[in-house]
Design a protein around this motif. Structure first.
Motif, mmCIF file in Angstrom:
data_model
loop_
_atom_site.group_PDB
_atom_site.id
_atom_site.type_symbol
_atom_site.label_atom_id
_atom_site.label_comp_id
_atom_site.label_asym_id
_atom_site.label_seq_id
_atom_site.Cartn_x
_atom_site.Cartn_y
_atom_site.Cartn_z
ATOM 1 N N GLN A 5 -4.864 25.806 -18.101
ATOM 2 C CA GLN A 5 -4.531 24.890 -18.987
ATOM 3 C C GLN A 5 -4.506 23.446 -18.439
ATOM 4 N N GLU A 6 -4.323 22.619 -19.825
ATOM 5 C CA GLU A 6 -4.404 21.714 -19.284
ATOM 6 C C GLU A 6 -3.162 21.071 -18.762
ATOM 7 N N SER A 7 -3.398 20.022 -18.441
ATOM 8 C CA SER A 7 -1.803 19.384 -18.337
ATOM 9 C C SER A 7 -1.375 18.721 -19.184
ATOM 10 N N ILE A 8 -0.371 18.614 -19.350
ATOM 11 C CA ILE A 8 0.272 17.479 -20.477
ATOM 12 C C ILE A 8 0.971 16.660 -19.538
ATOM 13 N N LEU A 9 0.507 15.273 -20.592
ATOM 14 C CA LEU A 9 0.492 13.988 -20.041
ATOM 15 C C LEU A 9 1.945 13.392 -20.015
ATOM 16 N N LYS A 12 6.683 9.015 -16.886
ATOM 17 C CA LYS A 12 7.919 9.375 -15.715
ATOM 18 C C LYS A 12 9.749 10.181 -16.492
ATOM 19 N N SER A 13 10.231 9.102 -17.423
ATOM 20 C CA SER A 13 10.975 10.018 -18.341
ATOM 21 C C SER A 13 11.283 11.450 -18.364
ATOM 22 N N ASN A 14 10.375 11.364 -18.990
ATOM 23 C CA ASN A 14 9.729 12.945 -19.570
ATOM 24 C C ASN A 14 9.923 14.078 -18.288
ATOM 25 N N ALA A 15 9.508 13.038 -17.279
ATOM 26 C CA ALA A 15 8.934 14.113 -15.978
ATOM 27 C C ALA A 15 10.439 14.142 -15.289
ATOM 28 N N GLU A 16 11.060 13.210 -15.741
ATOM 29 C CA GLU A 16 12.389 13.665 -15.443
ATOM 30 C C GLU A 16 13.499 14.306 -16.438
ATOM 31 N N GLU A 17 13.065 14.386 -16.914
ATOM 32 C CA GLU A 17 13.986 15.106 -18.357
ATOM 33 C C GLU A 17 13.237 16.487 -17.849
ATOM 34 N N VAL A 18 12.203 17.411 -17.854
ATOM 35 C CA VAL A 18 11.530 18.388 -18.001
ATOM 36 C C VAL A 18 12.311 18.503 -16.044
ATOM 37 N N ASN A 29 5.048 23.812 -14.316
ATOM 38 C CA ASN A 29 3.643 22.697 -14.821
ATOM 39 C C ASN A 29 3.649 21.082 -15.067
ATOM 40 N N MET A 30 4.887 20.792 -14.570
ATOM 41 C CA MET A 30 5.090 19.770 -14.857
ATOM 42 C C MET A 30 4.395 18.827 -13.791
ATOM 43 N N LEU A 31 5.317 19.265 -12.489
ATOM 44 C CA LEU A 31 5.512 18.923 -11.311
ATOM 45 C C LEU A 31 3.741 19.278 -10.528
ATOM 46 N N ILE A 32 2.471 20.088 -11.678
ATOM 47 C CA ILE A 32 1.133 20.725 -10.892
ATOM 48 C C ILE A 32 0.810 19.308 -11.416
ATOM 49 N N GLY A 33 0.994 18.943 -13.408
ATOM 50 C CA GLY A 33 -0.177 17.639 -13.625
ATOM 51 C C GLY A 33 0.685 16.106 -13.755
#
Length: 113
Positions: A5-9, A12-18, A29-33
């Motif tokens: 699966q392709e990583s989602i770009l 930082k704020s999106n990563a924190e939300e997820v 998925n977020m951590l791997i990408g």
């Protein structure tokens, strides 16, 4: 069979939300990408912080995320990694031993000393 699966770009704020969403699949998925984030120090610390989460899936994904970060940036703070891993309960470390070893091998391969 595993499916690529392709990583989602993410920003930082999106990563924190997820990370706060409670959706384990999305978090993993977020951590791997996370190597796509253009801030090595932040990404490394964010991934390391997920080694203390009470979820083997999240821990494993953070470890693989750190390995990916090392491949992309050609650096990792091994002392921080060892410290975070050593703080994990021994049973958890045992379950994650393969992922931990894989990450260490990636560090050895992709980071010149």
């Amino acid at each position: 069979m595993l499916k690529y699966q392709e990583s989602i770009l993410l920003s930082k704020s999106n990563a924190e939300e997820v990370s706060k969403s409670g959706d384990l699949k999305a978090i993993c998925n977020m951590l791997i990408g996370l190597h796509h984030v253009d801030d090595f120090e932040w990404a490394q610390d964010f991934l390391l912080s997920h080694l203390s989460v009470d979820s083997l899936d999240v821990n494993r994904s953070a470890i693989y995320g750190l390995a990916s970060l090392a491949r992309v940036y050609r650096k990792i703070d091994r002392d921080k990694f060892r410290d975070a891993v050593s703080k994990m309960p021994s049973e958890r470390r045992s379950f994650l031993a393969g992922a931990i070893q894989d990450a260490i091998e990636d560090f050895d391969i992709f980071i010149s000393n």
